[in-house]
Design an enzyme around this catalytic site. Structure first.
Site, PDB file in Angstrom:
ATOM      1  N   GLU A 206       0.853  -1.205   0.000  1.00  0.00           N
ATOM      2  CA  GLU A 206       0.000   0.000   0.000  1.00  0.00           C
ATOM      3  C   GLU A 206       0.880   1.243   0.000  1.00  0.00           C
ATOM      4  O   GLU A 206       0.763   2.122   0.865  1.00  0.00           O
ATOM      5  CB  GLU A 206      -0.992  -0.036   1.173  1.00  0.00           C
ATOM      6  CG  GLU A 206      -1.942  -1.213   1.060  1.00  0.00           C
ATOM      7  CD  GLU A 206      -3.190  -1.148   1.936  1.00  0.00           C
ATOM      8  OE1 GLU A 206      -3.289  -0.252   2.795  1.00  0.00           O
ATOM      9  OE2 GLU A 206      -4.079  -2.004   1.737  1.00  0.00           O
ATOM     10  N   GLU A 329      -4.735  -8.718  -0.526  1.00  0.00           N
ATOM     11  CA  GLU A 329      -5.553  -8.404   0.661  1.00  0.00           C
ATOM     12  C   GLU A 329      -6.995  -8.283   0.207  1.00  0.00           C
ATOM     13  O   GLU A 329      -7.321  -7.412  -0.613  1.00  0.00           O
ATOM     14  CB  GLU A 329      -5.100  -7.101   1.333  1.00  0.00           C
ATOM     15  CG  GLU A 329      -3.809  -7.255   2.113  1.00  0.00           C
ATOM     16  CD  GLU A 329      -3.437  -6.025   2.927  1.00  0.00           C
ATOM     17  OE1 GLU A 329      -4.338  -5.315   3.407  1.00  0.00           O
ATOM     18  OE2 GLU A 329      -2.224  -5.790   3.082  1.00  0.00           O
TER      19      GLU A 329
END
Ligand code: AHR
Length: 525
Positions: A206, A329
């Site tokens: 991220e 994820e």
């Protein structure tokens, strides 16, 4: 017994044939809706990578500590500090790959903190999750031991946000080099002679957010620099995964494909399913009604749209599909269980989560030409977990059972299918009520997994099996009386798969009647 009652008696045992005797007068009865699924058994060409069934384990709440690691001196049965019950459960679902140490934690993790004598490892603040003290008792050797105990491939998530190129390069050398370099010798001194094979390395996590607040342009340049120093030592070959987009952010994918292209083997994508879509009030894991059920499943279906849109961008730059889309994820994210630490992300897991898992895994199967790996968040005690633990107790969740039911799809050949689904109508909104995928395993058996999203009505699916004949069928079903049925330490078997036989062969395939709110797995021989 009049015709109506006669037919209804059969309906309750899910007999497809007799259901068709019902007349229009029976509208009050929860009649099955009708959908069709054409399976092209003669057209399979893409393999469903078993890595789609991967897991994610982060130093977050009780995922690592308690969920996996209890320490060698614990009274909880363990092998070199790793819980035996959790390892046994994960072996049953044939966990193929596991990502570690984060998540956001990965970009604050310095690997040297987690090697060497445990009593000398530094204690750090886990600034990502709850501000608790991280003992570093579970480090590189412990994680790779865990992988070996389960039989899973390690996926190491490297620190780009607060680390350095040198640090990541040295970690790879420490783990994988067979030479007598200082770092390989340090590994030996710390108890591991043979180098490990590390097949998957993530370069940041991220990076648009907790991994460094970067722009895609800045991250692309960083990726290229880090990647250059991630070396293949001693026959180890690393599949390199770039930090990918946040859900709908297709610009991130566009920039990465343009600036990095095939310098990466995989590009990640993260997407979480929140019932409300609102991060400040996500909704409860267990206390919900049909509006939340519908909204959650509707948001889970959005994964198909995401994968399709990101894949379309990737196709323009990489028509040969060399770069995999890695959804490392995904899963449900609710408000934490009342009374638990908000930084620990502990949530229960109900039949609703099982449906989210079934829908999502069917989507990944159907996109296996591009989706090469995925990891549900997370393995234990965090978000949409496979297992929940409390000291010596462990319980498996409804999501775990879906992973178990889908094992036959691992490395099987996807059979393309066309679904004409009836709608599940809620108020003025409607979504398709059926989700499905099909594959053929090495022995020639066909596996079909189906979900009925409708919590009120059974669903009849007429399966047209083109290029194969259904001689015999066996099945399993996961369902429960209530939408929020879940397993607890006191009632660990409230929901688990049961044998299923509500199908009947036809000239062109078979008909199957899915109970309301269910996940069904069929094996067709
Ligand atoms: O899975 C929990 C967190 O969600 C991860 O640490 C992060 O990558 C994501 O935002």
């Amino acid at each position: 017994m009049n015709t109506t009652r006669f037919a209804f008696a059969f309906l309750t045992s899910f007999s497809v044939f007799q259901i068709q005797l019902l007349t229009a007068d029976d509208a009050a009865v929860a009649l099955p809706t009708k959908s069709t699924l054409v399976i092209h058994a003669e057209q399979g060409k893409n393999t469903i990578s078993r890595n789609i069934y991967g897991q994610f384990s982060e130093h977050l709440g009780a995922c690592i500590y308690d969920g996996i690691w209890v320490g060698e001196d614990s009274s909880i049965p363990n092998t070199r500090g790793i819980r035996n019950d959790v390892v046994a459960a994960l072996k049953k679902i044939e966990m193929p790959v596991v990502r570690w140490p984060g998540g956001c934690f990965a970009d604050q993790y310095h690997w040297e903190d987690g090697v060497g004598p445990r009593d000398q490892r530094p204690r750090r603040i886990n600034a990502s999750w709850g501000g608790v003290v991280e003992s570093n008792a579970f480090g590189t050797h412990e994680f790779l031991d865990f992988c070996e105990q389960v039989g899973a491939a390690p996926y190491i998530s490297g620190n780009v946000g607060s680390g350095s190129v040198e640090e990541l390069a040295q970690w790879i050398e420490y783990m994988t080099a067979a030479t007598n370099s200082t770092l390989s010798d340090l590994r030996r001194q710390n108890g591991r002679d043979e180098p490990w094979k590390i097949p998957f390395v993530g370069i940041g996590n991220e990076s648009w957010g907790c991994g460094g607040q970067m722009t895609p342009e800045f991250y692309s340049d960083n990726y290229r620099r880090y990647n250059e120093f991630v070396k293949n030592f001693s026959g180890n070959r690393i599949y390199r995964i770039a930090s990918g987009s946040n859900g709908d952010d297709t610009n991130w994918t566009e920039v990465l494909m343009r600036n990095v292209g095939t310098r990466m083997n995989g590009l990640s994508l993260h997407y979480y399913t929140l019932p409300t879509g609102n991060w400040s009030k996500k909704g409860s894991a267990t206390v919900f009604g049909e509006a939340d059920w519908f909204a959650t499943l509707n948001r889970a279906l959005h994964m198909d749209d995401l994968v399709t849109r990101h894949s379309a961008i990737m196709d323009r730059y990489d028509p040969q599909k060399k770069v995999g889309l890695i959804v490392d994820e995904w899963g449900t994210w609710y408000d934490v269980e009342p009374g638990t630490n908000p930084g620990f992300l502990y949530q229960q897991n109900t039949l609703r989560d099982a449906l989210v898992a079934g829908i999502t895994l069917n989507i990944f199967n159907n996109h296996c030409d591009r989706v090469k790996m995925a990891a549900i968040a997370q393995l234990a005690n965090v978000l949409q977990a496979m297992v929940l633990t409390d000291k010596e107790k462990m319980v498996v969740t409804p999501s775990y059972w879906v992973f178990e039911m889908f094992v036959p799809h691992h490395d099987a050949q996807l059979l393309p299918s066309e679904l004409q689904s009836a709608n599940y109508q809620f108020g003025t909104n409607a979504i398709p009520e059926i989700s499905a995928s099909a594959s053929r395993d090495n022995s020639g058996k066909i596996h079909v997994t189906l979900c009925n999203l409708n919590p009120n009505q059974p669903a009849e699916v007429a399966v047209d099996l083109q290029g194969a004949k259904a001689q015999s069928i066996t099945g399993q079903v996961l369902t429960a009386p209530a939408m929020n049925t879940h397993n607890t330490f006191d009632n660990p078997d409230a929901i688990k798969p049961m044998d299923f036989s509500a199908f009947k062969t036809t000239d062109s395939g078979f008909n199957v009647t899915l109970p309301a709110k269910s996940v069904v797995a069929l094996e067709v021989d």
